[in-house]
Design a protein around this motif. Structure first.
Motif, mmCIF file in Angstrom:
data_model
loop_
_atom_site.group_PDB
_atom_site.id
_atom_site.type_symbol
_atom_site.label_atom_id
_atom_site.label_comp_id
_atom_site.label_asym_id
_atom_site.label_seq_id
_atom_site.Cartn_x
_atom_site.Cartn_y
_atom_site.Cartn_z
ATOM 1 N N PHE A 141 0.595 -1.435 0.402
ATOM 2 C CA PHE A 141 -0.409 -0.161 -0.166
ATOM 3 C C PHE A 141 0.786 1.477 -0.053
ATOM 4 O O PHE A 141 2.111 1.254 0.966
ATOM 5 C CB PHE A 141 -0.985 -0.290 1.123
ATOM 6 N N ALA A 142 0.756 1.914 -0.495
ATOM 7 C CA ALA A 142 1.086 3.849 -0.524
ATOM 8 C C ALA A 142 0.198 4.686 -0.749
ATOM 9 O O ALA A 142 -0.742 4.848 -1.356
ATOM 10 C CB ALA A 142 1.994 3.745 -1.950
ATOM 11 N N ALA A 143 0.402 5.530 0.206
ATOM 12 C CA ALA A 143 -0.125 7.050 0.436
ATOM 13 C C ALA A 143 0.690 7.756 -0.077
ATOM 14 O O ALA A 143 1.856 8.203 -0.082
ATOM 15 C CB ALA A 143 -1.344 6.988 1.538
ATOM 16 N N ALA A 144 0.212 8.599 -0.485
ATOM 17 C CA ALA A 144 1.027 9.799 -1.111
ATOM 18 C C ALA A 144 1.194 11.359 -1.217
ATOM 19 O O ALA A 144 -0.305 11.723 -0.783
ATOM 20 C CB ALA A 144 1.899 9.931 -2.656
ATOM 21 N N ARG A 145 1.691 12.410 -1.189
ATOM 22 C CA ARG A 145 1.364 13.954 -1.343
ATOM 23 C C ARG A 145 2.094 14.668 -2.441
ATOM 24 O O ARG A 145 3.653 13.923 -2.211
ATOM 25 C CB ARG A 145 1.662 15.132 0.161
ATOM 26 N N THR A 146 1.697 15.029 -3.151
ATOM 27 C CA THR A 146 1.824 15.238 -4.884
ATOM 28 C C THR A 146 3.163 15.327 -5.416
ATOM 29 O O THR A 146 4.960 15.495 -5.269
ATOM 30 C CB THR A 146 2.577 17.051 -4.214
ATOM 31 N N PHE A 147 3.416 13.223 -5.200
ATOM 32 C CA PHE A 147 4.324 11.974 -5.651
ATOM 33 C C PHE A 147 3.750 11.318 -6.334
ATOM 34 O O PHE A 147 2.874 10.450 -6.101
ATOM 35 C CB PHE A 147 5.494 12.048 -3.838
ATOM 36 N N VAL A 148 4.620 10.901 -7.215
ATOM 37 C CA VAL A 148 4.310 9.501 -8.120
ATOM 38 C C VAL A 148 4.767 8.811 -6.879
ATOM 39 O O VAL A 148 5.430 8.709 -7.388
ATOM 40 C CB VAL A 148 4.190 9.617 -9.143
ATOM 41 N N PRO A 149 3.404 7.856 -6.260
ATOM 42 C CA PRO A 149 3.857 6.039 -5.697
ATOM 43 C C PRO A 149 4.714 5.447 -5.992
ATOM 44 O O PRO A 149 4.234 5.007 -7.353
ATOM 45 C CB PRO A 149 2.599 6.351 -4.322
ATOM 46 N N PRO A 150 5.063 4.764 -6.151
ATOM 47 C CA PRO A 150 5.720 3.280 -5.958
ATOM 48 C C PRO A 150 4.476 2.427 -6.031
ATOM 49 O O PRO A 150 3.641 2.353 -5.085
ATOM 50 C CB PRO A 150 6.270 2.699 -4.920
ATOM 51 N N ALA A 151 3.978 1.548 -7.289
ATOM 52 C CA ALA A 151 2.619 0.872 -7.377
ATOM 53 C C ALA A 151 2.871 -0.177 -6.698
ATOM 54 O O ALA A 151 2.984 -0.786 -5.848
ATOM 55 C CB ALA A 151 2.357 0.743 -9.265
ATOM 56 N N ARG A 152 1.642 -0.924 -5.838
ATOM 57 C CA ARG A 152 0.860 -1.800 -5.339
ATOM 58 C C ARG A 152 1.443 -2.966 -6.152
ATOM 59 O O ARG A 152 2.042 -3.248 -7.685
ATOM 60 C CB ARG A 152 -0.595 -2.230 -5.492
ATOM 61 N N ARG A 153 2.196 -4.073 -5.438
ATOM 62 C CA ARG A 153 2.997 -5.195 -5.513
ATOM 63 C C ARG A 153 4.106 -5.152 -6.436
ATOM 64 O O ARG A 153 4.873 -5.620 -7.211
ATOM 65 C CB ARG A 153 1.852 -5.913 -6.531
ATOM 66 N N SER A 154 4.746 -3.571 -6.132
ATOM 67 C CA SER A 154 6.300 -3.302 -7.396
ATOM 68 C C SER A 154 7.008 -3.779 -6.370
ATOM 69 O O SER A 154 6.814 -3.946 -5.039
ATOM 70 C CB SER A 154 6.216 -1.659 -7.760
ATOM 71 N N ASP A 155 8.181 -4.184 -6.852
ATOM 72 C CA ASP A 155 9.415 -4.882 -6.087
ATOM 73 C C ASP A 155 10.372 -3.782 -5.503
ATOM 74 O O ASP A 155 10.917 -3.188 -6.968
ATOM 75 C CB ASP A 155 10.001 -5.304 -6.725
ATOM 76 N N GLN A 156 10.571 -2.828 -4.333
ATOM 77 C CA GLN A 156 11.657 -1.744 -4.042
ATOM 78 C C GLN A 156 12.626 -2.373 -3.250
ATOM 79 O O GLN A 156 13.502 -1.560 -2.297
ATOM 80 C CB GLN A 156 10.958 -0.776 -3.536
ATOM 81 N N SER A 157 12.874 -3.858 -2.986
ATOM 82 C CA SER A 157 14.347 -4.492 -2.654
ATOM 83 C C SER A 157 15.948 -3.504 -2.751
ATOM 84 O O SER A 157 16.509 -3.774 -2.494
ATOM 85 C CB SER A 157 13.649 -6.300 -2.521
ATOM 86 N N GLY A 158 15.425 -3.217 -4.573
ATOM 87 C CA GLY A 158 16.389 -2.647 -4.769
ATOM 88 C C GLY A 158 16.939 -1.895 -4.451
ATOM 89 O O GLY A 158 18.070 -1.395 -4.914
ATOM 90 N N THR A 159 16.151 -0.756 -3.997
ATOM 91 C CA THR A 159 16.449 0.468 -3.794
ATOM 92 C C THR A 159 17.377 0.776 -2.139
ATOM 93 O O THR A 159 17.180 -0.355 -1.825
ATOM 94 C CB THR A 159 14.983 1.476 -4.058
ATOM 95 N N PRO A 160 18.294 2.353 -2.178
ATOM 96 C CA PRO A 160 18.701 1.885 -1.003
ATOM 97 C C PRO A 160 17.599 1.386 0.027
ATOM 98 O O PRO A 160 19.064 0.860 1.215
ATOM 99 C CB PRO A 160 19.663 3.469 -1.602
ATOM 100 N N LEU A 161 17.030 2.570 0.767
ATOM 101 C CA LEU A 161 16.703 2.781 1.818
ATOM 102 C C LEU A 161 15.942 0.856 2.717
ATOM 103 O O LEU A 161 16.383 0.500 3.307
ATOM 104 C CB LEU A 161 15.508 4.062 2.141
ATOM 105 N N ILE A 162 14.963 0.351 1.683
ATOM 106 C CA ILE A 162 14.560 -1.038 1.379
ATOM 107 C C ILE A 162 15.640 -1.492 1.510
ATOM 108 O O ILE A 162 15.183 -2.788 2.538
ATOM 109 C CB ILE A 162 13.841 -1.767 0.397
#
Length: 297
Positions: A141-162
């Motif tokens: 799930f993602a909730a955003a404010r004036t930003f394009v959020p990551p899509a539901r079920r998308s893989d973010q495991s390769g991003t630096p933070l996650i």
């Protein structure tokens, strides 16, 4: 109560609304958590209100993507019912929420993690998103404010933070992270804060600037081609998007993901709302100065 897989892919919850045949029915997935069932039921009740209240119905057609607007409005409605502002006032500082703030809201209330994400995203001091992920780094799930959020079920495991949070199993913060989109592109650099919520869920707060965990977090210069910013706000959708192609040859403005540019805004200034079906249509769909479109007439 129905199987968990109900609902369309764009829907942010495991549920669906069926206005007919009577009576109107809210279908709620058999989630493991009663909190999530509550959020889903209220979200679907929001759809019922949208389809039975003329004023709410009209509002949805003011946006180029009515379906997406409806989903975001129903999320906000559910969060507002479940989380009373007066009880949580003061929990989040003026610079906006941290990931730990979201976990704290979840522990103090009976609201779902999704509702807590929506409530926190509404209090971001700048552009960004609050994201709920599973233990593999997949967006739930993602909730955003004036930003394009990551899509539901998308893989973010390769991003630096996650990636850092998954490897360490603990709190992670990065001053340079990003969101991965399904088309292979990435967002601009973001400030990121991630905290585990129980052992199988991860809460991430992403901010372009004004990060709640920093006393000073300025926005960074765009790294796109000079004279062609990477991000643009569509005047038709009123949503920010990442510029992915050349501008329109007529108005020289970028085109959003729905194909809108400055030409669309100019054309829509002459559009007219039908008093019968409430759809906003081109002048050619009306007979003279009639207030009813050709279909309704």
């Amino acid at each position: 109560m129905v199987d968990e897989s109900v609902g369309e892919d764009r829907c942010s919850v495991a549920g669906s609304y069926h206005p007919a045949p009577p009576p109107p029915t809210l279908r709620v997935g058999r989630a493991a958590s009663h909190r999530r069932r509550g959020f889903t039921a209220l979200h679907e009740l929001g759809h019922h209100l949208q389809q039975t209240d003329p004023l709410l119905g009209e509002r949805t057609f003011e946006y180029s993507d009515p379906n997406q607007f409806q989903e975001e409005a129903c999320d906000a409605f559910a969060a507002h019912v479940l989380l009373a502002d007066e009880e949580l006032r003061g929990l989040i500082g003026a610079r906006g929420p941290t990931a730990q703030d979201v976990v704290e809201i979840f522990s103090r209330t009976q609201a779902s993690r999704e509702a807590c994400c929506v409530w926190a995203a509404q209090r971001l001091a700048g552009a960004g998103a609050v994201v709920l992920l599973d233990g593999r780094g997949t967006v739930l799930f993602a909730a955003a404010r004036t930003f394009v959020p990551p899509a539901r079920r998308s893989d973010q495991s390769g991003t630096p933070l996650i990636e850092a949070a998954l490897l360490s199993g603990r709190t992670a913060r990065r001053d340079r992270t990003f969101v991965s989109y399904r088309n292979g592109s990435t967002s601009d650099d973001l400030y990121g804060d991630a905290v585990w919520c129980d052992v199988q869920y991860l809460i991430a707060v992403l901010a372009l600037d004004n990060a709640g965990w920093h006393s000073f977090a300025p926005s960074r210069p765009f790294s796109g081609t000079p004279g062609s910013p990477r991000w643009w706000t569509c005047a038709t959708c009123d949503e920010g998007f990442k510029v992915a192609g050349p501008p329109c040859v007529t108005c020289r403005q970028p085109e959003c993901q729905d194909g809108h540019c400055g030409c669309t805004t100019t054309r829509m200034q002459n559009d007219r709302r039908c008093n019968s079906c409430f759809l906003v249509l081109a002048p050619t769909r009306f007979e003279g100065s009639s207030l009813a479109c050709l279909d309704c007439a």
